[in-house]
Design a protein around this motif. Structure first.
Motif, PDB file in Angstrom:
ATOM      1  N   ALA A  32      -1.677   1.966  -0.232  1.00 19.25           N
ATOM      2  CA  ALA A  32      -2.665   2.534   0.687  1.00 19.25           C
ATOM      3  C   ALA A  32      -3.741   1.512   1.031  1.00 19.25           C
ATOM      4  N   LEU A  33      -4.161   0.716   0.053  1.00 24.04           N
ATOM      5  CA  LEU A  33      -5.184  -0.306   0.298  1.00 24.04           C
ATOM      6  C   LEU A  33      -4.668  -1.364   1.262  1.00 24.04           C
ATOM      7  N   LYS A  34      -3.436  -1.822   1.053  1.00 24.58           N
ATOM      8  CA  LYS A  34      -2.858  -2.813   1.948  1.00 24.58           C
ATOM      9  C   LYS A  34      -2.743  -2.269   3.370  1.00 24.58           C
ATOM     10  N   THR A  35      -2.302  -1.023   3.473  1.00 21.24           N
ATOM     11  CA  THR A  35      -2.169  -0.407   4.796  1.00 21.24           C
ATOM     12  C   THR A  35      -3.512  -0.332   5.501  1.00 21.24           C
ATOM     13  N   ALA A  36      -4.547   0.082   4.764  1.00 14.71           N
ATOM     14  CA  ALA A  36      -5.879   0.224   5.351  1.00 14.71           C
ATOM     15  C   ALA A  36      -6.426  -1.126   5.813  1.00 14.71           C
ATOM     16  N   LEU A  37      -6.326  -2.135   4.971  1.00 14.99           N
ATOM     17  CA  LEU A  37      -6.876  -3.445   5.323  1.00 14.99           C
ATOM     18  C   LEU A  37      -6.089  -4.093   6.456  1.00 14.99           C
ATOM     19  N   ASN A  38      -4.766  -3.928   6.452  1.00  6.17           N
ATOM     20  CA  ASN A  38      -3.968  -4.450   7.557  1.00  6.17           C
ATOM     21  C   ASN A  38      -4.346  -3.780   8.872  1.00  6.17           C
ATOM     22  N   ALA A  39      -4.627  -2.473   8.819  1.00  2.00           N
ATOM     23  CA  ALA A  39      -5.004  -1.742  10.029  1.00  2.00           C
ATOM     24  C   ALA A  39      -6.382  -2.178  10.520  1.00  2.00           C
ATOM     25  N   VAL A  40      -7.328  -2.382   9.603  1.00  2.00           N
ATOM     26  CA  VAL A  40      -8.648  -2.888   9.994  1.00  2.00           C
ATOM     27  C   VAL A  40      -8.504  -4.259  10.653  1.00  2.00           C
ATOM     28  N   ALA A  41      -7.662  -5.106  10.060  1.00  2.00           N
ATOM     29  CA  ALA A  41      -7.423  -6.428  10.646  1.00  2.00           C
ATOM     30  C   ALA A  41      -6.828  -6.304  12.039  1.00  2.00           C
ATOM     31  N   THR A  42      -5.946  -5.329  12.231  1.00  2.00           N
ATOM     32  CA  THR A  42      -5.346  -5.122  13.550  1.00  2.00           C
ATOM     33  C   THR A  42      -6.421  -4.773  14.578  1.00  2.00           C
ATOM     34  N   LEU A 263      -4.465   7.316   8.523  1.00  2.00           N
ATOM     35  CA  LEU A 263      -5.195   6.204   7.913  1.00  2.00           C
ATOM     36  C   LEU A 263      -5.190   4.990   8.838  1.00  2.00           C
ATOM     37  N   VAL A 264      -4.042   4.699   9.417  1.00  2.00           N
ATOM     38  CA  VAL A 264      -3.926   3.548  10.305  1.00  2.00           C
ATOM     39  C   VAL A 264      -4.822   3.710  11.537  1.00  2.00           C
ATOM     40  N   GLY A 265      -4.800   4.908  12.130  1.00  2.00           N
ATOM     41  CA  GLY A 265      -5.623   5.152  13.312  1.00  2.00           C
ATOM     42  C   GLY A 265      -7.100   4.955  13.054  1.00  2.00           C
ATOM     43  N   TRP A 266      -7.600   5.530  11.971  1.00  2.00           N
ATOM     44  CA  TRP A 266      -9.016   5.389  11.642  1.00  2.00           C
ATOM     45  C   TRP A 266      -9.386   3.943  11.339  1.00  2.00           C
ATOM     46  N   CYS A 267      -8.511   3.246  10.637  1.00  2.00           N
ATOM     47  CA  CYS A 267      -8.839   1.871  10.245  1.00  2.00           C
ATOM     48  C   CYS A 267      -8.769   0.913  11.435  1.00  2.00           C
ATOM     49  N   ILE A 268      -7.829   1.140  12.366  1.00  2.59           N
ATOM     50  CA  ILE A 268      -7.802   0.323  13.580  1.00  2.59           C
ATOM     51  C   ILE A 268      -9.078   0.557  14.384  1.00  2.59           C
TER      52      ILE A 268
END
Length: 287
Positions: A32-42, A263-268
Protein backbone atom coordinates in the motif's frame (compact mmCIF):
# COMPACT_ATOMS: atom_id res chain seq x y z
CA UNK A 1 22.90 30.90 -7.49
CA UNK A 2 26.35 29.70 -8.61
CA UNK A 3 26.81 26.93 -11.19
CA UNK A 4 28.35 24.74 -8.48
CA UNK A 5 25.31 25.22 -6.24
CA UNK A 6 22.98 24.26 -9.09
CA UNK A 7 25.10 21.18 -9.84
CA UNK A 8 25.05 20.12 -6.19
CA UNK A 9 21.28 20.59 -6.03
CA UNK A 10 21.02 18.52 -9.20
CA UNK A 11 23.00 15.80 -7.45
CA UNK A 12 20.62 15.94 -4.50
CA UNK A 13 17.64 15.67 -6.87
CA UNK A 14 19.13 12.49 -8.34
CA UNK A 15 20.40 10.88 -5.16
CA UNK A 16 17.04 11.08 -3.37
CA UNK A 17 16.60 7.78 -5.18
CA UNK A 18 18.47 6.28 -2.20
CA UNK A 19 15.45 7.00 0.02
CA UNK A 20 13.44 4.24 -1.64
CA UNK A 21 16.19 1.63 -1.98
CA UNK A 22 16.11 0.33 1.63
CA UNK A 23 12.64 -1.09 0.95
CA UNK A 24 14.43 -3.76 -1.07
CA UNK A 25 15.44 -5.34 2.23
CA UNK A 26 11.94 -5.41 3.66
CA UNK A 27 10.06 -8.69 3.49
CA UNK A 28 6.41 -7.58 3.28
CA UNK A 29 3.77 -5.08 4.32
CA UNK A 30 4.78 -2.25 1.98
CA UNK A 31 2.42 -2.77 -0.99
CA UNK A 32 0.00 0.00 0.00
CA UNK A 33 2.86 2.40 0.79
CA UNK A 34 4.55 1.73 -2.54
CA UNK A 35 1.28 2.22 -4.39
CA UNK A 36 0.59 5.51 -2.60
CA UNK A 37 4.06 6.96 -3.18
CA UNK A 38 4.13 5.85 -6.81
CA UNK A 39 0.75 7.53 -7.33
CA UNK A 40 1.93 10.77 -5.67
CA UNK A 41 4.98 10.68 -7.95
CA UNK A 42 2.67 10.22 -10.94
CA UNK A 43 0.71 13.35 -9.99
CA UNK A 44 3.89 15.38 -9.57
CA UNK A 45 5.20 14.14 -12.91
CA UNK A 46 1.95 15.00 -14.68
CA UNK A 47 2.37 18.56 -13.44
CA UNK A 48 6.04 18.59 -14.46
CA UNK A 49 5.15 17.25 -17.89
CA UNK A 50 2.82 20.18 -18.45
CA UNK A 51 5.35 22.65 -17.05
CA UNK A 52 8.29 21.31 -19.08
CA UNK A 53 6.27 21.24 -22.30
CA UNK A 54 5.11 24.80 -21.60
CA UNK A 55 8.72 25.93 -21.27
CA UNK A 56 9.74 24.10 -24.44
CA UNK A 57 6.79 25.50 -26.40
CA UNK A 58 7.31 29.10 -25.26
CA UNK A 59 9.89 30.00 -27.99
CA UNK A 60 7.61 28.46 -30.64
CA UNK A 61 4.65 30.44 -29.37
CA UNK A 62 6.72 33.64 -29.29
CA UNK A 63 7.86 33.09 -32.89
CA UNK A 64 4.30 32.48 -34.04
CA UNK A 65 3.17 35.67 -32.31
CA UNK A 66 5.68 37.70 -34.35
CA UNK A 67 4.84 35.70 -37.51
CA UNK A 68 8.39 34.33 -37.67
CA UNK A 69 7.24 31.08 -39.28
CA UNK A 70 10.73 29.84 -40.08
CA UNK A 71 11.88 29.98 -36.46
CA UNK A 72 8.58 28.54 -35.27
CA UNK A 73 8.92 25.61 -37.67
CA UNK A 74 12.52 24.84 -36.69
CA UNK A 75 11.79 25.11 -32.96
CA UNK A 76 8.58 23.10 -33.24
CA UNK A 77 10.15 20.28 -35.24
CA UNK A 78 13.11 20.17 -32.83
CA UNK A 79 10.77 19.98 -29.85
CA UNK A 80 8.73 17.19 -31.43
CA UNK A 81 11.86 15.24 -32.43
CA UNK A 82 13.40 15.46 -28.96
CA UNK A 83 10.10 14.63 -27.28
CA UNK A 84 9.90 11.52 -29.45
CA UNK A 85 13.55 10.67 -28.80
CA UNK A 86 13.07 10.94 -25.04
CA UNK A 87 9.93 8.79 -25.05
CA UNK A 88 10.61 6.26 -27.81
CA UNK A 89 14.31 6.00 -27.00
CA UNK A 90 13.48 4.70 -23.54
CA UNK A 91 10.78 2.44 -24.98
CA UNK A 92 13.34 0.76 -27.23
CA UNK A 93 15.97 0.66 -24.49
CA UNK A 94 13.43 -1.03 -22.22
CA UNK A 95 12.56 -3.54 -24.93
CA UNK A 96 16.23 -4.29 -25.51
CA UNK A 97 16.85 -4.77 -21.80
CA UNK A 98 13.83 -7.04 -21.46
CA UNK A 99 15.04 -9.19 -24.35
CA UNK A 100 18.47 -9.48 -22.79
CA UNK A 101 16.92 -10.40 -19.45
CA UNK A 102 14.75 -13.08 -21.07
CA UNK A 103 17.72 -14.38 -23.05
CA UNK A 104 19.78 -14.62 -19.87
CA UNK A 105 16.95 -16.32 -18.00
CA UNK A 106 16.13 -18.88 -20.72
CA UNK A 107 19.19 -21.13 -20.20
CA UNK A 108 18.55 -21.10 -16.46
CA UNK A 109 14.95 -22.13 -16.93
CA UNK A 110 15.89 -24.78 -19.48
CA UNK A 111 18.53 -26.21 -17.16
CA UNK A 112 16.06 -26.29 -14.31
CA UNK A 113 13.42 -28.09 -16.38
CA UNK A 114 15.89 -30.56 -17.84
CA UNK A 115 17.81 -31.29 -14.66
CA UNK A 116 15.50 -34.19 -13.80
CA UNK A 117 16.34 -36.12 -16.96
CA UNK A 118 19.79 -34.90 -17.97
CA UNK A 119 22.99 -36.66 -17.04
CA UNK A 120 26.36 -36.36 -18.79
CA UNK A 121 27.81 -39.27 -20.77
CA UNK A 122 29.62 -41.73 -18.58
CA UNK A 123 27.90 -40.62 -15.41
CA UNK A 124 26.17 -42.90 -12.97
CA UNK A 125 22.79 -41.61 -14.11
CA UNK A 126 22.37 -39.19 -11.21
CA UNK A 127 20.78 -35.98 -12.53
CA UNK A 128 22.63 -32.70 -12.27
CA UNK A 129 20.34 -30.33 -10.37
CA UNK A 130 20.46 -26.61 -11.12
CA UNK A 131 21.28 -24.41 -8.14
CA UNK A 132 17.66 -23.29 -7.75
CA UNK A 133 18.33 -21.23 -4.65
CA UNK A 134 21.04 -19.17 -6.34
CA UNK A 135 19.83 -18.60 -9.92
CA UNK A 136 16.63 -16.68 -9.08
CA UNK A 137 18.71 -14.28 -7.01
CA UNK A 138 21.11 -13.73 -9.93
CA UNK A 139 18.18 -13.12 -12.30
CA UNK A 140 16.62 -10.67 -9.82
CA UNK A 141 19.88 -8.76 -9.46
CA UNK A 142 20.25 -8.55 -13.23
CA UNK A 143 16.72 -7.26 -13.67
CA UNK A 144 17.18 -4.65 -10.93
CA UNK A 145 20.38 -3.50 -12.63
CA UNK A 146 18.67 -3.09 -16.00
CA UNK A 147 15.89 -1.06 -14.39
CA UNK A 148 18.47 1.17 -12.70
CA UNK A 149 20.20 1.75 -16.05
CA UNK A 150 16.92 2.71 -17.69
CA UNK A 151 16.05 5.11 -14.89
CA UNK A 152 19.56 6.57 -15.07
CA UNK A 153 19.04 7.40 -18.74
CA UNK A 154 15.92 9.42 -18.06
CA UNK A 155 17.50 11.05 -14.99
CA UNK A 156 20.32 12.25 -17.25
CA UNK A 157 17.73 14.06 -19.39
CA UNK A 158 16.23 15.54 -16.23
CA UNK A 159 19.65 16.87 -15.24
CA UNK A 160 20.04 18.42 -18.69
CA UNK A 161 16.74 20.25 -18.19
CA UNK A 162 17.83 21.51 -14.76
CA UNK A 163 21.20 22.74 -16.01
CA UNK A 164 19.75 24.39 -19.11
CA UNK A 165 17.06 26.20 -17.11
CA UNK A 166 19.71 27.54 -14.73
CA UNK A 167 21.98 28.59 -17.60
CA UNK A 168 19.07 30.48 -19.17
CA UNK A 169 18.59 32.39 -15.91
CA UNK A 170 15.29 30.63 -15.16
CA UNK A 171 16.24 29.84 -11.56
CA UNK A 172 12.64 29.51 -10.34
CA UNK A 173 12.00 26.86 -12.98
CA UNK A 174 15.34 25.15 -12.21
CA UNK A 175 14.51 24.98 -8.50
CA UNK A 176 11.04 23.65 -9.33
CA UNK A 177 12.61 20.94 -11.47
CA UNK A 178 15.08 20.07 -8.71
CA UNK A 179 12.32 19.80 -6.09
CA UNK A 180 9.96 17.93 -8.39
CA UNK A 181 12.55 15.51 -9.73
CA UNK A 182 13.90 15.01 -6.21
CA UNK A 183 10.45 14.04 -4.93
CA UNK A 184 9.91 11.72 -7.85
CA UNK A 185 13.36 10.13 -7.69
CA UNK A 186 12.69 9.23 -4.05
CA UNK A 187 10.03 6.85 -5.36
CA UNK A 188 12.11 5.49 -8.25
CA UNK A 189 14.03 3.39 -5.77
CA UNK A 190 10.91 1.30 -5.26
CA UNK A 191 10.82 0.39 -8.94
CA UNK A 192 14.49 -0.59 -8.90
CA UNK A 193 14.29 -2.86 -5.88
CA UNK A 194 10.93 -4.45 -6.71
CA UNK A 195 12.56 -7.51 -8.37
CA UNK A 196 14.76 -7.94 -5.28
CA UNK A 197 11.83 -8.53 -2.90
CA UNK A 198 12.71 -11.36 -0.51
CA UNK A 199 16.34 -11.65 -1.70
CA UNK A 200 17.82 -9.35 0.98
CA UNK A 201 20.38 -7.54 -1.26
CA UNK A 202 23.49 -6.13 0.37
CA UNK A 203 23.75 -2.44 1.23
CA UNK A 204 26.69 -2.18 -1.15
CA UNK A 205 24.64 -3.50 -4.07
CA UNK A 206 21.79 -1.12 -3.23
CA UNK A 207 24.31 1.75 -3.19
CA UNK A 208 25.57 0.71 -6.63
CA UNK A 209 22.01 0.70 -7.99
CA UNK A 210 21.44 4.15 -6.49
CA UNK A 211 24.53 5.63 -8.13
CA UNK A 212 23.61 4.12 -11.52
CA UNK A 213 20.02 5.34 -11.29
CA UNK A 214 20.51 8.74 -9.63
CA UNK A 215 24.05 9.81 -10.46
CA UNK A 216 23.33 10.79 -14.10
CA UNK A 217 21.17 13.69 -12.83
CA UNK A 218 24.32 15.38 -11.52
CA UNK A 219 26.21 14.74 -14.78
CA UNK A 220 23.30 16.05 -16.84
CA UNK A 221 23.11 19.20 -14.70
CA UNK A 222 26.79 19.93 -15.31
CA UNK A 223 26.48 19.45 -19.07
CA UNK A 224 23.22 21.38 -19.29
CA UNK A 225 24.80 24.45 -17.73
CA UNK A 226 27.45 24.54 -20.46
CA UNK A 227 24.84 25.36 -23.11
CA UNK A 228 22.53 28.35 -22.97
CA UNK A 229 20.82 28.93 -26.33
CA UNK A 230 17.17 28.46 -27.23
CA UNK A 231 17.71 25.47 -29.52
CA UNK A 232 19.69 23.54 -26.91
CA UNK A 233 17.14 24.46 -24.26
CA UNK A 234 14.25 23.22 -26.43
CA UNK A 235 16.13 20.02 -27.22
CA UNK A 236 16.91 19.24 -23.58
CA UNK A 237 13.43 20.13 -22.39
CA UNK A 238 11.96 17.94 -25.12
CA UNK A 239 14.13 15.02 -24.01
CA UNK A 240 13.09 15.59 -20.40
CA UNK A 241 9.40 15.74 -21.36
CA UNK A 242 9.71 12.50 -23.29
CA UNK A 243 11.42 10.75 -20.40
CA UNK A 244 8.82 12.07 -17.95
CA UNK A 245 6.02 10.81 -20.18
CA UNK A 246 7.68 7.39 -20.35
CA UNK A 247 7.90 7.15 -16.57
CA UNK A 248 4.28 8.33 -16.19
CA UNK A 249 3.17 5.52 -18.48
CA UNK A 250 5.16 3.00 -16.43
CA UNK A 251 3.82 4.29 -13.12
CA UNK A 252 0.24 4.25 -14.38
CA UNK A 253 0.73 0.61 -15.35
CA UNK A 254 1.94 -0.12 -11.81
CA UNK A 255 -1.06 1.72 -10.39
CA UNK A 256 -3.46 -0.29 -12.52
CA UNK A 257 -1.96 -3.59 -11.36
CA UNK A 258 -2.32 -2.55 -7.72
CA UNK A 259 -6.16 -2.69 -7.84
CA UNK A 260 -6.32 0.26 -5.43
CA UNK A 261 -8.20 2.81 -7.54
CA UNK A 262 -9.38 4.98 -4.65
CA UNK A 263 -5.92 5.23 -3.10
CA UNK A 264 -4.32 5.87 -6.48
CA UNK A 265 -6.84 8.57 -7.40
CA UNK A 266 -6.38 10.51 -4.17
CA UNK A 267 -2.60 10.24 -4.28
CA UNK A 268 -2.36 11.36 -7.92
CA UNK A 269 -4.54 14.35 -7.00
CA UNK A 270 -2.25 15.06 -4.03
CA UNK A 271 0.77 14.92 -6.33
CA UNK A 272 -0.78 17.39 -8.76
CA UNK A 273 -1.63 19.78 -5.93
CA UNK A 274 1.90 19.42 -4.55
CA UNK A 275 3.30 20.33 -7.97
CA UNK A 276 1.27 23.52 -8.24
CA UNK A 277 2.02 24.46 -4.62
CA UNK A 278 5.75 23.95 -5.20
CA UNK A 279 5.58 26.12 -8.31
CA UNK A 280 3.70 28.83 -6.41
CA UNK A 281 6.12 28.80 -3.48
CA UNK A 282 9.35 28.99 -5.52
CA UNK A 283 7.87 31.64 -7.82
CA UNK A 284 6.66 33.76 -4.88
CA UNK A 285 10.07 33.41 -3.25
CA UNK A 286 11.71 34.73 -6.42
CA UNK A 287 14.11 31.79 -6.54
Amino acid sequence: MSPLSVALLGAVAGLTIFLGLPLGRLKSGTAALKTALNAVATGILLFLLWDVLSQAWEPVDAALTTHDLGTALVDGVLMAACLGAGLLGLVYVDRYMRRRTLAAASPIEAARRGSASYSPAGSTGIALAAPAAVEPVVAARHLALTIAIGIGLHNFAEGLAIGTAAAQGQLAFAVLLIVGFGLHNATEGFGIVAPLAGTRPSWGYLALLGVIGGGPTFLGTLIGQAFSNDLVSIAFLGLAAGSILYVVIELLAVARRSNRKTLVGWCIFAGLVAGFLTDAIVTAAGA
